[in-house]
Design a protein around this motif. Structure first.
Motif, PDB file in Angstrom:
ATOM      1  N   PRO A   8      -6.997 -19.939  81.375  1.00 55.97           N
ATOM      2  CA  PRO A   8      -6.147 -21.021  80.865  1.00 55.97           C
ATOM      3  C   PRO A   8      -5.068 -21.479  81.845  1.00 55.97           C
ATOM      4  O   PRO A   8      -4.488 -22.525  81.650  1.00 55.97           O
ATOM      5  CB  PRO A   8      -5.518 -20.416  79.619  1.00 55.97           C
ATOM      6  N   LEU A   9      -4.824 -20.715  82.913  1.00 57.01           N
ATOM      7  CA  LEU A   9      -3.776 -21.104  83.862  1.00 57.01           C
ATOM      8  C   LEU A   9      -4.345 -21.819  85.092  1.00 57.01           C
ATOM      9  O   LEU A   9      -3.671 -21.945  86.103  1.00 57.01           O
ATOM     10  CB  LEU A   9      -2.958 -19.878  84.275  1.00 57.01           C
ATOM     11  N   ASP A  10      -5.556 -22.308  84.980  1.00 58.16           N
ATOM     12  CA  ASP A  10      -6.193 -23.052  86.061  1.00 58.16           C
ATOM     13  C   ASP A  10      -5.597 -24.459  86.109  1.00 58.16           C
ATOM     14  O   ASP A  10      -5.686 -25.208  85.130  1.00 58.16           O
ATOM     15  CB  ASP A  10      -7.692 -23.117  85.804  1.00 58.16           C
ATOM     16  N   PRO A  11      -4.966 -24.842  87.216  1.00 56.11           N
ATOM     17  CA  PRO A  11      -4.331 -26.170  87.294  1.00 56.11           C
ATOM     18  C   PRO A  11      -5.306 -27.319  87.027  1.00 56.11           C
ATOM     19  O   PRO A  11      -4.934 -28.306  86.400  1.00 56.11           O
ATOM     20  CB  PRO A  11      -3.783 -26.245  88.717  1.00 56.11           C
ATOM     21  N   PHE A  52       3.308 -32.987  85.586  1.00 55.19           N
ATOM     22  CA  PHE A  52       2.712 -31.678  85.844  1.00 55.19           C
ATOM     23  C   PHE A  52       2.529 -31.464  87.343  1.00 55.19           C
ATOM     24  O   PHE A  52       2.880 -30.409  87.872  1.00 55.19           O
ATOM     25  CB  PHE A  52       1.360 -31.528  85.125  1.00 55.19           C
ATOM     26  N   ILE A  53       1.981 -32.455  88.017  1.00 47.55           N
ATOM     27  CA  ILE A  53       1.732 -32.324  89.460  1.00 47.55           C
ATOM     28  C   ILE A  53       3.043 -32.074  90.208  1.00 47.55           C
ATOM     29  O   ILE A  53       3.107 -31.232  91.105  1.00 47.55           O
ATOM     30  CB  ILE A  53       0.997 -33.568  89.999  1.00 47.55           C
ATOM     31  N   GLN A  54       4.107 -32.781  89.841  1.00 52.52           N
ATOM     32  CA  GLN A  54       5.410 -32.563  90.486  1.00 52.52           C
ATOM     33  C   GLN A  54       5.914 -31.146  90.255  1.00 52.52           C
ATOM     34  O   GLN A  54       6.357 -30.475  91.187  1.00 52.52           O
ATOM     35  CB  GLN A  54       6.427 -33.577  89.973  1.00 52.52           C
ATOM     36  N   LEU A  71       2.655 -22.778  85.247  1.00 50.02           N
ATOM     37  CA  LEU A  71       1.287 -22.891  84.744  1.00 50.02           C
ATOM     38  C   LEU A  71       1.208 -22.489  83.273  1.00 50.02           C
ATOM     39  O   LEU A  71       0.520 -23.144  82.478  1.00 50.02           O
ATOM     40  CB  LEU A  71       0.333 -22.048  85.584  1.00 50.02           C
ATOM     41  N   ARG A  72       1.916 -21.452  82.893  1.00 51.45           N
ATOM     42  CA  ARG A  72       1.909 -21.007  81.494  1.00 51.45           C
ATOM     43  C   ARG A  72       2.512 -22.084  80.583  1.00 51.45           C
ATOM     44  O   ARG A  72       1.967 -22.412  79.539  1.00 51.45           O
ATOM     45  CB  ARG A  72       2.684 -19.695  81.366  1.00 51.45           C
TER      46      ARG A  72
END
Length: 100
Positions: A10-13, A28-30, A52-53
């Motif tokens: 679940p923490l895969d970007p 999110f990207i920033q 990520l969490r």
């Protein structure tokens, strides 16, 4: 043998960004890039994990069809949906009197 995509959990970007509404992807990207920069220092690696969490939880929440409605109810404290803490938690008023 066939090649299968790796599941990074679940923490895969890539998974997170795929599940996010389009309007939230840039934020999110920033956050992700900022945390990646910080992770170059070993003692700040946890910052990347926390970002990520947090975004995983946001993506999960945003995916619910009733998310926008529930968020609005939470912002306004809609009494039809929420019970005041003083009614739901025994002794709440005594706990908060000392905090004032």
């Amino acid at each position: 043998m066939t090649a299968e995509p790796l599941d990074h959990g679940p923490l895969d970007p890539e998974d997170i960004i795929r599940r996010l509404p389009h309007d939230d992807r840039e934020r999110f990207i920033q956050d992700y890039r900022s945390a990646l920069d910080a992770a170059h220092e070993l003692w700040r690696y946890r910052q990347l994990q926390e970002v990520l969490r947090l975004w995983h939880m946001r993506a999960t929440a945003y995916a619910r069809p009733d998310f926008a409605e529930r968020a609005q109810q939470a912002r306004t404290g809609d009494p039809a949906v929420f019970t005041p803490a003083s009614e739901a938690i025994p002794g709440w008023s005594q706990r908060t009197d000392g905090a004032r």
